[in-house]
Design a protein around this motif. Structure first.
Motif, mmCIF file in Angstrom:
data_model
loop_
_atom_site.group_PDB
_atom_site.id
_atom_site.type_symbol
_atom_site.label_atom_id
_atom_site.label_comp_id
_atom_site.label_asym_id
_atom_site.label_seq_id
_atom_site.Cartn_x
_atom_site.Cartn_y
_atom_site.Cartn_z
ATOM 1 N N HIS A 86 3.051 -0.286 -3.304
ATOM 2 C CA HIS A 86 2.915 -0.135 -2.027
ATOM 3 C C HIS A 86 2.478 1.257 -1.403
ATOM 4 O O HIS A 86 2.998 2.271 -1.622
ATOM 5 N N HIS A 88 -0.539 3.255 1.446
ATOM 6 C CA HIS A 88 -1.511 2.882 2.814
ATOM 7 C C HIS A 88 -2.632 3.509 2.438
ATOM 8 O O HIS A 88 -2.628 4.867 2.695
ATOM 9 N N HIS A 241 6.873 -4.459 5.686
ATOM 10 C CA HIS A 241 8.246 -3.633 5.291
ATOM 11 C C HIS A 241 9.481 -4.605 5.691
ATOM 12 O O HIS A 241 9.482 -5.050 6.596
ATOM 13 N N HIS A 280 10.602 -0.707 0.834
ATOM 14 C CA HIS A 280 11.574 0.190 1.003
ATOM 15 C C HIS A 280 12.850 -0.910 0.901
ATOM 16 O O HIS A 280 13.442 -0.657 0.067
ATOM 17 N N ASP A 331 3.830 4.694 -1.183
ATOM 18 C CA ASP A 331 4.105 4.536 0.164
ATOM 19 C C ASP A 331 3.297 5.907 0.855
ATOM 20 O O ASP A 331 3.856 6.282 2.089
HETATM 21 ZN ZN ZN Z 1 4.519 1.371 3.833
#
Ligand code: ZN
Ligand code: GUN
Length: 441
Positions: A86, A88, A241, A280, A331
């Motif tokens: 995960h 970005h 998410h 998460h 993340d």
């Molecule tokens: Zn994220």
């Protein structure tokens, strides 16, 4: 270049498909329920055509393959390529933006940074920077969020293909509760996702992921259409998410008043299944966890992000016991480091806070094989086993003075590995092999 062409011409870059033997202290989780680790102080991995041929004692492997040139890494650890479940890539320009809770952080820092991905040259530059940094950290498989712009997806796939990375991504879908210029519509999200999926899914090491950002930024109609696309393509990853912060959970309750809980929103639209990867997943009831486990869905544990935004403490032990598949996520940019070693450092501290410390071998598994399982690709990556892709990371425990001093006093592999996780980062990554090709020297 297709997979077949690549196989004929060489693993990644058209070089000859040469045999090579990588020697060092081999440490790898192995598949199966035992949770075992293979630990070979004088080990070797034989590699050809981008695949692992053999793993074993160096003396044995060298006798079996005497013709192979040897790449010796001394006492450095040879472990599987890391898996980031995960991350970005669109948030590298605002990583380490402090002071705000998730929803304000998205509004103030994230959305402005993502708006720049309307520009194709920005996408290309950002994608190349990102994939280069993944390799620098030893990450050879990643499941990545781009932005709403189809150009951001093309750029990332192109860059990953050029470097031979195993990469899963897909257009972020959002049709509400974000700035106007970042919104699509339910129909446009469906069409663009389908077009990108058809263009990229299953090409070499690339796979598509349906990517509704999270429930607050998708209307029921958008989730419904993405659920339809998911049904039409049962083999693709779905990423989103889930239950990251308490204000977010409260907001989802207001936006979806008919659903019993947050997980039920995704269930309603057919988005909870095997290869659904939920980032998460901190604030979930036991009932939600049991439903996620029964659906064989996966969670991405993102410790640096959860601590940075003050989102909460992920209870790894409790969730594992309930049978959930859990991988590790950086993340970035809410996460503060692309290094899986840095993520494991904070995962360990979080595990202490919740009273169930993660051991070093379990942590290594979390960053490798468990991540591959969470992404549904343990058949190809996550451990050093014959037949799998030759993604290898060489970790140097003497890369920095403090780490080296501690390594000198390590009395077991577990201690050495633990020191690397507490004190290491990209400086400890001495070499990276991506599908058998040396990508970091
Ligand atoms: Zn994220
Ligand atoms: N929830 C929705 N979008 C995001 C994001 O970009 N980062 C994090 N950490 N949480 C999110």
């Amino acid at each position: 270049m297709s997979e077949t062409e690549r196989g004929r011409r060489g693993p990644i870059d058209g070089g000859e498909a040469a045999l090579r033997i990588v020697t060092g202290h081999v440490v790898t989780p192995v598949g199966g329920p035992s949770g075992e680790v293979l630990d070979l102080e004088r080990g070797a991995v034989a590699v050809r055509d981008g695949r692992i041929l053999a793993v074993g004692e160096a003396a044995e492997v060298l006798t079996r393959y005497p013709e192979g040139p040897v790449e010796p890494h001394g006492e450095s650890l040879v472990v599987p390529g890391f898996v980031d479940c995960h991350v970005h890539y669109s948030q590298m320009n605002m990583i380490a933006s402090p002071g705000l809770e998730l929803l304000e952080w998205l509004r103030n820092y994230t959305f402005p940074a993502e708006a720049r991905f309307a520009d194709a040259s920005h996408c290309a530059e950002a994608a190349d920077f990102f994939t280069e940094q993944l390799i620098a950290q030893g990450v050879t498989t990643a499941c990545v969020y781009p932005t709403v712009h189809p150009g951001s997806v093309h750029a990332l796939f192109r860059s990953a293909r050029a470097k031979g990375l195993r990469l899963i991504t897909g257009k972020v879908c959002m049709d509400r509760n974000a700035p106007e210029h970042l919104l699509d519509t339910p129909e446009r999200a469906y069409e663009q996702s389908l077009e990108l999926l058809e263009a990229w899914h299953g090409r070499g090491r690339l796979e598509y992921a349906l990517t509704p950002r999270f429930a607050p930024t998708s209307s029921p109609r958008q989730l419904e259409l993405l659920g339809r696309l998911a049904e039409e393509h049962p083999d693709v990853v779905i990423q989103t998410h889930l239950a990251e912060s308490l204000p977010e959970c409260g907001w989802v309750g207001e936006l979806f008043p008919d659903e019993d809980d947050y997980t039920a929103v995704y269930e309603r639209y057919g988005l909870v299944r095997e290869r659904s990867v939920f980032g998460h997943a901190i604030h979930l009831s036991d009932g939600e966890l049991d439903r996620l486990a029964a659906a064989r869905a996966s969670l991405a544990h993102c410790p640096t992000s959860n601590l940075f935004l003050g989102s909460g403490l992920f209870e790894f032990g409790r969730l594992r016991r309930r049978g959930l598949r859990i991988g590790l996520g950086s993340d970035v940019g809410a996460g503060t480091n692309l290094s899986p070693l840095a993520s494991l450092n904070e995962a360990y501290k979080v595990s202490r806070m919740v009273g169930e410390p993660i051991g070093p071998f379990e942590a290594l598994r979390l960053a490798t094989l468990a991540g591959a399982e969470a992404l549904g690709r343990a058949d190809r990556v996550g451990s050093l086993e014959p037949g799998k892709d030759a993604d290898l990371v060489v970790l140097d425990p003497w890369a920095t003075p403090v780490l080296g001093r501690r390594a000198d006093h390590a009395e077991s592999t577990a201690e050495l590995l633990f020191a690397l996780m507490m004190l290491g980062d990209d400086r400890s990554v001495r070499a990276v092999y991506v599908a058998g090709e040396k990508a970091k020297r």
